[in-house]
Design an enzyme around this catalytic site. Sequence first.
Site, PDB file in Angstrom:
ATOM      1  N   ASP A   9      65.914  48.985  56.818  1.00  0.00           N
ATOM      2  CA  ASP A   9      64.681  48.813  56.072  1.00  0.00           C
ATOM      3  C   ASP A   9      63.558  48.817  57.119  1.00  0.00           C
ATOM      4  O   ASP A   9      63.805  48.570  58.306  1.00  0.00           O
ATOM      5  CB  ASP A   9      64.744  47.465  55.323  1.00  0.00           C
ATOM      6  CG  ASP A   9      63.432  47.111  54.682  1.00  0.00           C
ATOM      7  OD1 ASP A   9      62.866  47.971  53.988  1.00  0.00           O
ATOM      8  OD2 ASP A   9      62.952  45.975  54.895  1.00  0.00           O
ATOM      9  N   ASP A  11      59.714  47.592  56.604  1.00  0.00           N
ATOM     10  CA  ASP A  11      58.806  46.436  56.569  1.00  0.00           C
ATOM     11  C   ASP A  11      59.594  45.139  56.695  1.00  0.00           C
ATOM     12  O   ASP A  11      60.412  44.822  55.837  1.00  0.00           O
ATOM     13  CB  ASP A  11      58.021  46.414  55.245  1.00  0.00           C
ATOM     14  CG  ASP A  11      57.118  47.632  55.066  1.00  0.00           C
ATOM     15  OD1 ASP A  11      56.440  48.007  56.028  1.00  0.00           O
ATOM     16  OD2 ASP A  11      57.102  48.202  53.959  1.00  0.00           O
ATOM     17  N   ARG A  49      55.669  49.133  44.954  1.00  0.00           N
ATOM     18  CA  ARG A  49      54.258  48.752  44.750  1.00  0.00           C
ATOM     19  C   ARG A  49      54.040  48.307  43.313  1.00  0.00           C
ATOM     20  O   ARG A  49      53.369  47.312  43.046  1.00  0.00           O
ATOM     21  CB  ARG A  49      53.372  49.956  45.090  1.00  0.00           C
ATOM     22  CG  ARG A  49      51.919  49.594  45.290  1.00  0.00           C
ATOM     23  CD  ARG A  49      51.103  50.826  45.659  1.00  0.00           C
ATOM     24  NE  ARG A  49      51.625  51.524  46.832  1.00  0.00           N
ATOM     25  CZ  ARG A  49      51.255  52.744  47.220  1.00  0.00           C
ATOM     26  NH1 ARG A  49      50.345  53.404  46.506  1.00  0.00           N
ATOM     27  NH2 ARG A  49      51.762  53.307  48.291  1.00  0.00           N
ATOM     28  N   ASP A 168      65.538  42.639  55.228  1.00  0.00           N
ATOM     29  CA  ASP A 168      64.942  41.294  55.233  1.00  0.00           C
ATOM     30  C   ASP A 168      64.721  40.776  53.815  1.00  0.00           C
ATOM     31  O   ASP A 168      64.275  39.640  53.647  1.00  0.00           O
ATOM     32  CB  ASP A 168      63.586  41.302  55.959  1.00  0.00           C
ATOM     33  CG  ASP A 168      62.529  42.045  55.173  1.00  0.00           C
ATOM     34  OD1 ASP A 168      62.820  43.176  54.721  1.00  0.00           O
ATOM     35  OD2 ASP A 168      61.423  41.505  54.992  1.00  0.00           O
TER      36      ASP A 168
HETATM   37  C1  BG6 Z   1      58.459  47.595  50.927  1.00  0.00           C
HETATM   38  C2  BG6 Z   1      57.698  46.302  51.135  1.00  0.00           C
HETATM   39  O1  BG6 Z   1      59.006  48.012  52.149  1.00  0.00           O
HETATM   40  O2  BG6 Z   1      57.597  48.619  50.439  1.00  0.00           O
HETATM   41  C3  BG6 Z   1      56.993  45.906  49.866  1.00  0.00           C
HETATM   42  O3  BG6 Z   1      58.598  45.276  51.529  1.00  0.00           O
HETATM   43  C4  BG6 Z   1      56.121  47.047  49.384  1.00  0.00           C
HETATM   44  O4  BG6 Z   1      56.213  44.756  50.114  1.00  0.00           O
HETATM   45  C5  BG6 Z   1      56.965  48.303  49.203  1.00  0.00           C
HETATM   46  O5  BG6 Z   1      55.516  46.711  48.136  1.00  0.00           O
HETATM   47  C6  BG6 Z   1      56.139  49.519  48.731  1.00  0.00           C
HETATM   48  O6  BG6 Z   1      55.250  49.874  49.746  1.00  0.00           O
HETATM   49  P1  BG6 Z   1      54.016  50.855  49.577  1.00  0.00           P
HETATM   50  O7  BG6 Z   1      53.552  51.072  50.996  1.00  0.00           O
HETATM   51  O8  BG6 Z   1      54.537  52.129  48.973  1.00  0.00           O
HETATM   52  O9  BG6 Z   1      53.015  50.187  48.723  1.00  0.00           O
HETATM   53 MG    MG Z   2      61.632  44.715  54.069  1.00  0.00          MG
END
Ligand code: BG6
Ligand code: MG
Length: 216
Positions: A9, A11, A49, A168
């Site tokens: 993963d 983030d 999102r 995580d």
């Molecule tokens: C995940 C994050 O990796 O991606 C979430 O942990 C986030 O918090 C999700 O909402 C979607 O991300 P993005 O950048 O497409 O808004």
């Molecule tokens: Mg994550």
Amino acid sequence: MPIRAFIFDLDGVITDTTEFHYLAWKRLADEEGITFTREDNEQLRGVSRRESLNRMLKGRPVDETTAQTWMTRKNDYYREYLQHITPSNLLPGVSRFLADARAAGLKLAIGSASKNAREVLDKLAILDHFDAVGDGYSVMNTKPAPDLFLWTAGRLGIPPIEAVVFEDAEAGIDAALAGGFWTVGIGQTNLMRAHMVVPDLAALTVSEVLERLNER
Ligand code: BG6
Ligand code: MG
């Protein structure tokens, strides 16, 4: 079955963008008079999102046009924070862990729900470290559905039983388990369903992962 691939993963595992996601949702929530705390933010880890917005709203009704506008605004705020990302935003131990995994002959991939994943990897200067990148555009069903990890493993040509997912988020561990992957939980959140849990990648070596999972 030998382990032949690691899927990470992004983030919260590779980089500390979780804080930027929090700040961006918080800014939107404050502007709209919605209460949103760091504790609330924990529920948003790993989910899309759209699902993040739903969880932030906690049942408060908004029409579709407003929902779309708010998601765009949150993403604009998030992307402002992303402009400051450099390789110094890699989490502890990540560079060494990726290099060791590569040296051990493992295939490496990203499995992230984020539509910003490629840009983040580019800013971290590690995009070319991965044999495949699954992101928020790759599949329709997001974590905790297994689809993204299955899609990513498919790109690597490796079956789930021969791959380890590093996550995580509870939603991410559940997604990986549903797909039949080995799992390593990273961090402090509620990850007890994972096969192994460590505070960060600095606390782990590639051989430890291979030895401990091969014993099972
Ligand atoms: C995940 C994050 O990796 O991606 C979430 O942990 C986030 O918090 C999700 O909402 C979607 O991300 P993005 O950048 O497409 O808004
Ligand atoms: Mg994550």
